[in-house]
Scaffold this active site. Structure first.
Site, PDB file in Angstrom:
ATOM      1  N   LYS A 115       0.876  -1.185   0.000  1.00 56.59           N
ATOM      2  CA  LYS A 115       0.000   0.000   0.000  1.00 56.59           C
ATOM      3  C   LYS A 115       0.907   1.226   0.000  1.00 56.59           C
ATOM      4  O   LYS A 115       2.065   1.142   0.422  1.00 56.59           O
ATOM      5  CB  LYS A 115      -0.881   0.016   1.253  1.00 56.59           C
ATOM      6  CG  LYS A 115      -2.068   0.930   1.173  1.00 56.59           C
ATOM      7  CD  LYS A 115      -3.231   0.315   0.405  1.00 56.59           C
ATOM      8  CE  LYS A 115      -4.316   1.329   0.103  1.00 56.59           C
ATOM      9  NZ  LYS A 115      -5.508   0.705  -0.477  1.00 56.59           N
ATOM     10  N   ASP A 167      -6.704   4.607  -4.782  1.00 55.33           N
ATOM     11  CA  ASP A 167      -7.424   4.508  -3.505  1.00 55.33           C
ATOM     12  C   ASP A 167      -8.019   5.904  -3.301  1.00 55.33           C
ATOM     13  O   ASP A 167      -8.194   6.648  -4.277  1.00 55.33           O
ATOM     14  CB  ASP A 167      -6.462   4.101  -2.362  1.00 55.33           C
ATOM     15  CG  ASP A 167      -7.198   3.722  -1.072  1.00 55.33           C
ATOM     16  OD1 ASP A 167      -7.693   2.594  -0.978  1.00 55.33           O
ATOM     17  OD2 ASP A 167      -7.288   4.559  -0.147  1.00 55.33           O
TER      18      ASP A 167
END
Ligand code: NDP
Length: 444
Positions: free
Chosen positions: A125, A165
């Site tokens: 991430k 995201d």
């Protein structure tokens, strides 16, 4: 939470990550679920110790020049958490709240989510504390170019493949990809969520929202219910919220509320999704614009009030910890029967306890929002094969993946004596595949 086999491990995690509450919250939940697994697999104790420590965490400076000619400095992150079952895979978040704790909780959860998809992708991430709100197109482009100038040293189509995201959509992925290509000279599938004219996959935009509804519908079906004719509230009005709304409506549900970080709209007639898409995707304005052209709809300041609206199904699709104990209790009091997490970790541990005590059907994020990363992995496959599958083909594969996720989490919950506890099921099923791979590879 009572930990039997893993309490010493959690003590070490707490000591090592003292200022990282979101990360500790995510770890504690997983440890509580997989604790009994160590009774059956004592050899996995070292795997557990290892899986909670990222393989590496990269933090870097992102200098860029705003439209006034002033230098701005942001902080960039990429956590490469676990590569046991495939290249690191996980999105990039641009939001002022981004810090090491948030990136690590997201990267940690991604390991289990990616495992649940059944596809060969590891967990990662990244992101930045850059705030895209109010920035011009040129500022966004300059920021993305500077961010990628550093990130490009660490990623590649077989090592680490970021995606979008919060705050990172098609526009940002385009600028990031363009800069990667300029620096590395490689036309490779290094990012997913790309535009369709340069290697993107059909259905990627819709995948997380659609996947959420497919999974919620599987759970409802298992309990002889359906989303058809249900009243649904959805928080957020970004990528996940919009396409969850679209699919829920297609399946006959009535979605009556959406939100953004300023407030929420309630439309008793059912949300006019085309209007929302225009406001959020084209004009990039606030959700309160909606009430200007919808006289029956009301706008309320503040995000939390959305959970006080009476509904059958609640789908938090904005951000972490948006439903606390109080909001969960309100949902129960108003007759809600199911909660599906489109966002990552949107329910606090206390809220989850409320769902479980009251037999709410609960689809946790690791399973419920895995459709996005699953279609990202399908984008990687298409890029490697130099092929483009049709919308219907990808959508069929997505449906199949979400069905299989339901079977995996449901079977694991049953096997560990907690039928219908999909939190436990998702954590155990996600863990076991990665644990087996780590153990076999001697990386513990
Ligand atoms: P977007 O940036 O497209 O939309 C985010 C939405 O959530 C916006 O409406 C935003 O409002 C709202 N929001 C963001 N931060 C906050 C906050 N602190 N408080 C209240 N509202 C907030 O992001 P996505 O739709 O892509 O992501 C939403 C969630 O889904 C995130 O948790 C993400 O991690 C998760 N997710 C996304 C996937 C994807 O494929 N995109 C895949 C899996 C999970 P505003 O515009 O006012 O900021």
């Amino acid at each position: 939470m009572l930990l039997k086999n893993t309490s010493a491990i959690f003590e070490t995690v707490k000591k090592r990550n003292q200022n990282e509450p979101e990360f500790l919250q995510a770890v504690e939940e997983v440890l509580a679920s997989i604790d009994p697994v160590l009774d059956n697999y004592p050899e996995y104790e070292n795997v557990v110790k290892s899986i909670i420590e990222p393989e590496r965490m990269i933090i870097f400076r992102v200098p860029w020049i705003d439209d006034n000619g002033t230098t701005q400095i942001n902080r960039g992150f990429r956590v490469q958490f676990n590569s046991a079952i495939g290249p690191y895979k996980g999105g990039l978040r641009f939001h002022p709240s981004v810090n090491g704790s948030i990136i690590k909780f997201l990267g940690f959860e991604q390991i289990f989510k990616n495992s649940l998809t059944g596809l060969p992708i590891g967990g990662g991430k990244g992101g930045s504390d850059f705030d895209p709100k109010g920035k011009s197109n040129n500022e966004i482009m300059r920021f993305c170019q500077s961010f990628m100038t550093e990130l490009s040293k660490y990623i590649g189509s077989s090592t680490d493949v970021p995606a979008g995201d919060i705050g990172v959509g098609a526009r940002e992925i385009g600028y990031l990809y363009g800069q990667y290509k300029r620096i590395r000279g490689l036309n490779e599938g290094v990012l997913t969520g790309k535009g369709l004219s340069y290697g993107g996959s059909l259905t990627r935009t819709e995948a997380t929202g659609y996947g959420l509804i497919y999974l919620v519908e599987e759970i409802l079906k298992h309990h002889n219910k359906s989303i058809k004719d249900k009243t649904v509230i959805i928080s957020g009005s970004g990528n996940v919220a919009i396409y969850a709304t679209q699919k829920a409506m297609e399946l006959g549900a009535k979605v009556v509320a959406l939100s953004d970080s300023n407030g929420y709209i309630y439309d008793p007639d059912g949300i006019d999704l085309d209007a929302v898409k225009t406001i959020k995707e084209v004009e990039r304005k606030r959700i309160k614009e909606y009430v200007k052209n919808h006289p029956n709809a009301k706008y309320h300041d503040g995000c939390k009030g959305i959970w006080s609206i009476k509904c059958d199904v609640a789908l938090p699709c904005a951000t972490q910890n948006e439903i606390d104990e109080e909001s969960a209790s309100l949902l129960v009091a108003n007759g809600c029967i199911a909660v599906g997490e489109g966002a990552n970790m949107p329910s606090t541990p206390e809220a989850i306890e409320v769902y479980q005590k009251n037999n709410i059907l609960f689809a946790p994020a690791k399973a419920a929002n895995a459709g996005g990363v699953a279609v990202s992995a399908l984008e990687m496959s298409q890029n490697s094969m130099r092929l483009s599958w049709s919308f219907e083909e990808v959508d069929e594969k997505l449906k199949e993946i979400m069905k299989n996720i339901f079977v995996r989490i449901s079977d694991a919950a049953k096997e560990y004596g907690n039928e219908n506890n999909y939190v436990l099921g998702a954590n155990i099923a996600g863990f076991l595949k990665v644990a087996e791979a780590m153990y076999a590879q001697g990386t513990v």
